[in-house]
Write a protein that holds these residues in place. Structure first.
Motif, PDB file in Angstrom:
ATOM      1  N   GLN A 182       0.840  -1.194   0.000  1.00 52.23           N
ATOM      2  CA  GLN A 182       0.000   0.000   0.000  1.00 52.23           C
ATOM      3  C   GLN A 182       0.884   1.256   0.000  1.00 52.23           C
ATOM      4  O   GLN A 182       0.647   2.198  -0.760  1.00 52.23           O
ATOM      5  CB  GLN A 182      -0.913   0.001   1.240  1.00 52.23           C
ATOM      6  N   ILE A 183       1.931   1.245   0.834  1.00 54.21           N
ATOM      7  CA  ILE A 183       2.821   2.421   0.905  1.00 54.21           C
ATOM      8  C   ILE A 183       3.521   2.618  -0.434  1.00 54.21           C
ATOM      9  O   ILE A 183       3.656   3.744  -0.922  1.00 54.21           O
ATOM     10  CB  ILE A 183       3.829   2.265   2.075  1.00 54.21           C
ATOM     11  N   ARG A 184       3.916   1.525  -1.060  1.00 52.83           N
ATOM     12  CA  ARG A 184       4.559   1.641  -2.367  1.00 52.83           C
ATOM     13  C   ARG A 184       3.606   2.261  -3.389  1.00 52.83           C
ATOM     14  O   ARG A 184       3.989   3.159  -4.134  1.00 52.83           O
ATOM     15  CB  ARG A 184       5.044   0.274  -2.855  1.00 52.83           C
ATOM     16  N   GLU A 185       2.367   1.787  -3.400  1.00 52.12           N
ATOM     17  CA  GLU A 185       1.375   2.345  -4.332  1.00 52.12           C
ATOM     18  C   GLU A 185       1.175   3.837  -4.080  1.00 52.12           C
ATOM     19  O   GLU A 185       1.154   4.639  -5.009  1.00 52.12           O
ATOM     20  CB  GLU A 185       0.010   1.631  -4.181  1.00 52.12           C
ATOM     21  N   ASP A 186       1.021   4.193  -2.798  1.00 49.47           N
ATOM     22  CA  ASP A 186       0.811   5.601  -2.440  1.00 49.47           C
ATOM     23  C   ASP A 186       1.989   6.455  -2.901  1.00 49.47           C
ATOM     24  O   ASP A 186       1.817   7.552  -3.419  1.00 49.47           O
ATOM     25  CB  ASP A 186       0.653   5.761  -0.920  1.00 49.47           C
ATOM     26  N   PHE A 187       3.193   5.916  -2.712  1.00 50.17           N
ATOM     27  CA  PHE A 187       4.367   6.694  -3.088  1.00 50.17           C
ATOM     28  C   PHE A 187       4.408   6.895  -4.598  1.00 50.17           C
ATOM     29  O   PHE A 187       4.654   7.996  -5.090  1.00 50.17           O
ATOM     30  CB  PHE A 187       5.658   6.022  -2.608  1.00 50.17           C
ATOM     31  N   LEU A 188       4.165   5.827  -5.334  1.00 46.27           N
ATOM     32  CA  LEU A 188       4.223   5.916  -6.798  1.00 46.27           C
ATOM     33  C   LEU A 188       3.195   6.924  -7.318  1.00 46.27           C
ATOM     34  O   LEU A 188       3.470   7.689  -8.243  1.00 46.27           O
ATOM     35  CB  LEU A 188       4.006   4.538  -7.427  1.00 46.27           C
ATOM     36  N   ALA A 189       2.003   6.930  -6.698  1.00 52.62           N
ATOM     37  CA  ALA A 189       0.965   7.869  -7.121  1.00 52.62           C
ATOM     38  C   ALA A 189       1.415   9.304  -6.851  1.00 52.62           C
ATOM     39  O   ALA A 189       1.290  10.193  -7.702  1.00 52.62           O
ATOM     40  CB  ALA A 189      -0.333   7.568  -6.386  1.00 52.62           C
ATOM     41  N   MET A 190       2.002   9.504  -5.649  1.00 52.56           N
ATOM     42  CA  MET A 190       2.435  10.847  -5.260  1.00 52.56           C
ATOM     43  C   MET A 190       3.592  11.332  -6.138  1.00 52.56           C
ATOM     44  O   MET A 190       3.670  12.493  -6.503  1.00 52.56           O
ATOM     45  CB  MET A 190       2.853  10.809  -3.783  1.00 52.56           C
ATOM     46  N   SER A 191       4.506  10.436  -6.498  1.00 51.81           N
ATOM     47  CA  SER A 191       5.741  10.875  -7.158  1.00 51.81           C
ATOM     48  C   SER A 191       5.639  10.856  -8.683  1.00 51.81           C
ATOM     49  O   SER A 191       6.633  11.056  -9.366  1.00 51.81           O
ATOM     50  CB  SER A 191       6.912   9.987  -6.711  1.00 51.81           C
ATOM     51  N   ALA A 192       4.432  10.632  -9.194  1.00 52.73           N
ATOM     52  CA  ALA A 192       4.273  10.555 -10.651  1.00 52.73           C
ATOM     53  C   ALA A 192       4.799  11.813 -11.356  1.00 52.73           C
ATOM     54  O   ALA A 192       5.322  11.736 -12.460  1.00 52.73           O
ATOM     55  CB  ALA A 192       2.811  10.317 -11.005  1.00 52.73           C
ATOM     56  N   LYS A 193       4.668  12.966 -10.667  1.00 52.96           N
ATOM     57  CA  LYS A 193       5.114  14.232 -11.270  1.00 52.96           C
ATOM     58  C   LYS A 193       6.628  14.403 -11.254  1.00 52.96           C
ATOM     59  O   LYS A 193       7.157  15.297 -11.903  1.00 52.96           O
ATOM     60  CB  LYS A 193       4.544  15.410 -10.474  1.00 52.96           C
ATOM     61  N   LEU A 194       7.312  13.616 -10.439  1.00 49.12           N
ATOM     62  CA  LEU A 194       8.753  13.826 -10.274  1.00 49.12           C
ATOM     63  C   LEU A 194       9.541  12.910 -11.199  1.00 49.12           C
ATOM     64  O   LEU A 194       9.100  11.803 -11.505  1.00 49.12           O
ATOM     65  CB  LEU A 194       9.159  13.514  -8.826  1.00 49.12           C
ATOM     66  N   SER A 195      10.702  13.388 -11.631  1.00 52.13           N
ATOM     67  CA  SER A 195      11.540  12.500 -12.442  1.00 52.13           C
ATOM     68  C   SER A 195      12.572  11.848 -11.527  1.00 52.13           C
ATOM     69  O   SER A 195      13.474  12.497 -11.020  1.00 52.13           O
ATOM     70  CB  SER A 195      12.225  13.290 -13.553  1.00 52.13           C
ATOM     71  N   ILE A 196      12.395  10.582 -11.265  1.00 51.46           N
ATOM     72  CA  ILE A 196      13.338   9.835 -10.436  1.00 51.46           C
ATOM     73  C   ILE A 196      13.844   8.665 -11.274  1.00 51.46           C
ATOM     74  O   ILE A 196      13.095   7.725 -11.540  1.00 51.46           O
ATOM     75  CB  ILE A 196      12.674   9.348  -9.134  1.00 51.46           C
ATOM     76  N   PRO A 197      15.098   8.747 -11.725  1.00 53.63           N
ATOM     77  CA  PRO A 197      15.586   7.752 -12.687  1.00 53.63           C
ATOM     78  C   PRO A 197      15.582   6.325 -12.154  1.00 53.63           C
ATOM     79  O   PRO A 197      15.247   5.398 -12.871  1.00 53.63           O
ATOM     80  CB  PRO A 197      17.025   8.198 -12.982  1.00 53.63           C
ATOM     81  N   ASP A 198      15.951   6.148 -10.885  1.00 53.45           N
ATOM     82  CA  ASP A 198      16.094   4.793 -10.363  1.00 53.45           C
ATOM     83  C   ASP A 198      15.467   4.743  -8.983  1.00 53.45           C
ATOM     84  O   ASP A 198      15.961   5.365  -8.049  1.00 53.45           O
ATOM     85  CB  ASP A 198      17.590   4.432 -10.314  1.00 53.45           C
TER      86      ASP A 198
END
Lengths: 426, 301
Positions: free
Chosen positions: A169-185
């Motif tokens: 759940q935390i992983r999903e939440d993080f991915l949703a939140m960080s969609a706007k950010l460019s994080i290569p790895d």
């Protein structure tokens, strides 16, 4: 223990990885660092004894590993971390430098400082709380500073019964939140820093997690492409002129390669004069080397006599940086005195120094929501915003996204000479 | 595409050379604090590399407590001659004679703390605007907070809670009249890195670092070198054994290890196996939890 490995040739070929840690006050950041140092046998007996003595004196029931990292008297007294502290440890594969940065809201500047040289950031999330404001802020700074690798450590898994669904759940939440950010790895890791689960040793409590431990990730993440190896840039730091009998006509340009590579025979252009020449020799102490790579400190000699001084830049022909006096940048402000829109600042960029005026403040970033605020344009301490400046002389730059060295600037107050802000060129 | 890769020692060397060149470019009258210990020897080596074929553009400054190992002074004088460098010596004895510093008394009397007075006086006397030191962040927890370019006010004081942020590799050495900087090019090195580098570069070291017969006595968990001016407690006896110095400072507070290491490889093996920090052998740091922070605030190295 690594005794045998340390005295072998292998040690001489270890890589260096710099990482930074971010988390809020109670996310267990100090405990995690303590755990990494302790389990990798990097804490010495006298340090541990001192921490034990100190823990007892303070009435802590367990050894408080956080006391290892709080170096100043005020920090230990108040139980908070005030300033970036650097820690070192090594395994047979790598040497690590940790920039341990405080998690308090007022100390954004410390995280930016720690992030500026990091290959990798560890962001801690308390499994009980999940993703919240501070996580967004820390991730945004990692993105803004273009840290190439990000590891999200979901900590205190022991307090959530090592639940796989909590972690997912935390992983999903993080991915949703960080969609706007460019994080290569980006990687996710369930851990318990207190007990050591998945830190150095795989956890028996989380059989559902089959990925690497934190230390394994730190030892193996590929950092060879973290630096710009394409666009050759050589800011001249210092001109070496021995004026001795033996080296009568020696004139070398000392500096550290800020991008790409240079070889003997390369056709180069020197900014700002745009004069062309050829590399005659690349000197390193008493010998000369065929090629200098990004991050190497060398001395370059050219075939032609050109007037070159500190602040000039040697680049390869056909691959020039931007040359401009009007520059757009993202800025992070460090000083109690807010950015003065009518003020003048000293600006430092590679080995070059200029003065600058603020042309325009475009927006202030709300780093909790990632929204652009265009009504309140006061850039105060710990604020991040987008501005345009005009410099008294042209800078030779790349975008920060392309090159963290030639794309970064620092603002210095003209009166106090304090470092008041940091800028990343867009 | 890459012809060669850069290992961690190369990375540290590149960084330190970059810092030394920034010092030469940003300051007018730099001093390199030379104690004769391994860190200052490595600094001199890096400075030679940074500016070759030019002579190093720094004055060597030795803060002399008067309680030296004779080997240290011999090594220093040879090095100065080889480099053709300028050396100035600040004497703690003179500071005491002039009444600027007061000798400590008692069993643990040391001139280590007094060096701060002499150091600041020396900086002022020769108008140095920067002093390059061999301090490393891994040595001690207050040092872990130190910047590469560390600002000192007109009293030579360090304000650890109000340090200039230091980002990327941009160093801000701007200062007002009377203020100075301390610069620490070895900030990111560990004790192990230093020895590995000495091994890699084959740097000549003072004999004190290798095993030798010496008279010493044991006090509070540390072996201390015996010298005629040192006071012994009734329970302490002087013994002779094979020792080596792990750090070299003032003779009164330099800890020794019982060791048979007589090569660089032996020393590296020994350090890898050691479970005590190198400053654990420095008597001066054991005085209190914040001993180093307090000394540094006042202007210590």
């Amino acid at each position: 223990m690594f005794e045998s490995d340390f005295s072998s040739e292998a040690y001489l070929n270890m890589q260096l990885l710099r990482f930074t840690t971010a988390g809020s006050v109670d996310d267990g950041k100090s405990t995690l660092i303590g755990r990494l140092l302790y389990d990798s046998k990097s804490i010495f007996e006298d340090q541990l004894e001192a921490v034990e003595r100190d823990s007892i004196r303070r009435g802590n029931e367990q050894i408080n590993l956080a006391l290892l990292t709080d170096g100043l008297r005020a920090e230990r007294e108040q139980g908070i971390t005030i300033d970036v502290a650097y820690r070192y440890f090594a395994t047979p594969l790598r040497k690590f430098i940790i920039a341990d940065t405080p998690g308090h809201i007022q100390y954004t500047r410390n995280m930016v400082t720690g992030a500026s040289t990091a290959n990798l950031a560890l962001i801690l999330i308390d499994a009980r709380n999940g993703v919240y404001e501070q996580t967004i802020r820390h991730s945004y700074i990692a993105h803004l500073l273009q840290i190439p690798h990000l590891i999200i450590c979901v900590n205190k898994m022991d307090l959530m019964e090592f639940s796989e669904s909590t972690f997912n759940q935390i992983r999903e939440d993080f991915l949703a939140m960080s969609a706007k950010l460019s994080i290569p790895d980006l990687q996710f890791l369930p851990i318990s820093a207190l007990n050591g689960d998945n830190v150095v040793h795989p956890s028996a409590n989380m059989p559902w997690y089959t990925g690497p431990t934190l230390l394994h990730l730190l030892e193996t993440v590929d950092i060879t492409s973290d630096l710009n190896r394409v666009n050759a840039r050589f800011p001249v730091q210092y001109v070496i002129r021995p004026i001795s009998d033996e080296f009568h006509d020696y004139r070398g340009y000392a500096g550290r390669v800020a991008g790409g590579s240079f070889s003997k025979g390369d056709q180069v252009v020197v900014l700002p004069g745009m004069k062309e020449s050829t590399i005659e020799s690349i000197d390193l102490f008493e010998s000369s080397i065929p090629e200098a790579l990004v991050s190497e400190s060398v001395t370059i000699r050219l075939a032609d006599d050109i007037d070159i001084s500190r602040g000039d830049m040697i680049v390869k022909r056909g691959n020039l940086p931007s040359v401009n006096q009007e520059i757009d940048l993202m800025i992070c402000w460090f000083n109690e005195k807010p950015l003065n829109p009518a003020g003048r600042y000293i600006i430092r960029h590679t080995s070059r120094e200029a003065k600058c005026l603020i042309r325009e403040i475009d927006f202030k970033m709300d780093i909790n929501t990632l929204e652009h605020n265009r009504t309140d344009l006061t850039i105060g301490m710990n604020d991040i915003g987008k501005i345009r400046i005009k410099t008294t002389q042209a800078l030779f730059f790349d975008s920060y996204f392309q090159n963290r060295i030639t794309g970064s600037v620092v603002f210095v107050d003209e009166g106090t000479f304090e470092t008041v802000g940091a800028g990343m060129i867009i | 595409m890459t012809a060669h890769s850069i290992n961690h020692l190369g990375e540290l060397e590149n960084e330190s050379i970059y810092v030394m060149r920034e010092v030469a470019a940003q300051f007018e009258n730099p001093a390199l604090l030379f104690s004769g210990g391994k860190d200052s020897i490595v600094m001199v080596h890096l400075a030679r590399k940074a500016f070759w074929p030019q002579k190093i553009p720094f004055t060597l400054a030795h803060i002399d407590t008067g309680h030296n190992f004779k080997e240290t002074l011999e090594y220093r004088d040879n090095l100065v001659e080889k480099l053709g460098a300028r050396l100035v010596v600040g004497s703690v004895q003179s500071s005491i004679d002039e009444g600027r510093a007061t000798e400590e008394s008692g069993f643990n009397a040391s001139r280590n703390v007094l060096q701060t007075v002499t150091l600041l006086d020396t900086i002022e006397k020769y108008k140095f605007d920067v002093a390059i030191g061999g301090g490393r962040r891994d040595e001690e927890k207050a040092r872990a907070k130190e910047r590469f370019f560390s600002h000192r006010d007109e009293f030579g004081q360090w304000d650890p809670k109000n340090q200039r942020p230091e980002l990327w590799n941009i160093f801000n050495g701007k200062k007002r009249m009377g203020e100075h900087f301390r610069v620490f090019p070895l900030s990111n090195w560990t004790e192990m890195d230093v020895w590995q580098y000495i091994y890699q570069e084959n740097i000549e070291m003072p004999s004190l670092y290798f095993t030798h017969r010496r008279k010493a006595f044991y006090r509070d968990g540390v072996w201390l070198a015996w010298a005629p001016f040192m006071k012994l407690k009734p329970t302490e006896t002087v013994v002779e054994d094979d020792f080596r110095c792990r750090t070299i400072g003032d003779i009164t507070c330099t800890g020794l290890s019982v060791s048979k290491a007589n090569s660089l490889v032996d020393i590296i093996r020994e350090i890898a196996a050691t479970r005590v920090t190198e400053r654990g052998g420095r008597f001066d740091d054991r005085r209190s939890e914040a001993a180093m922070e307090d000394r540094k605030r006042e202007g210590y190295f």
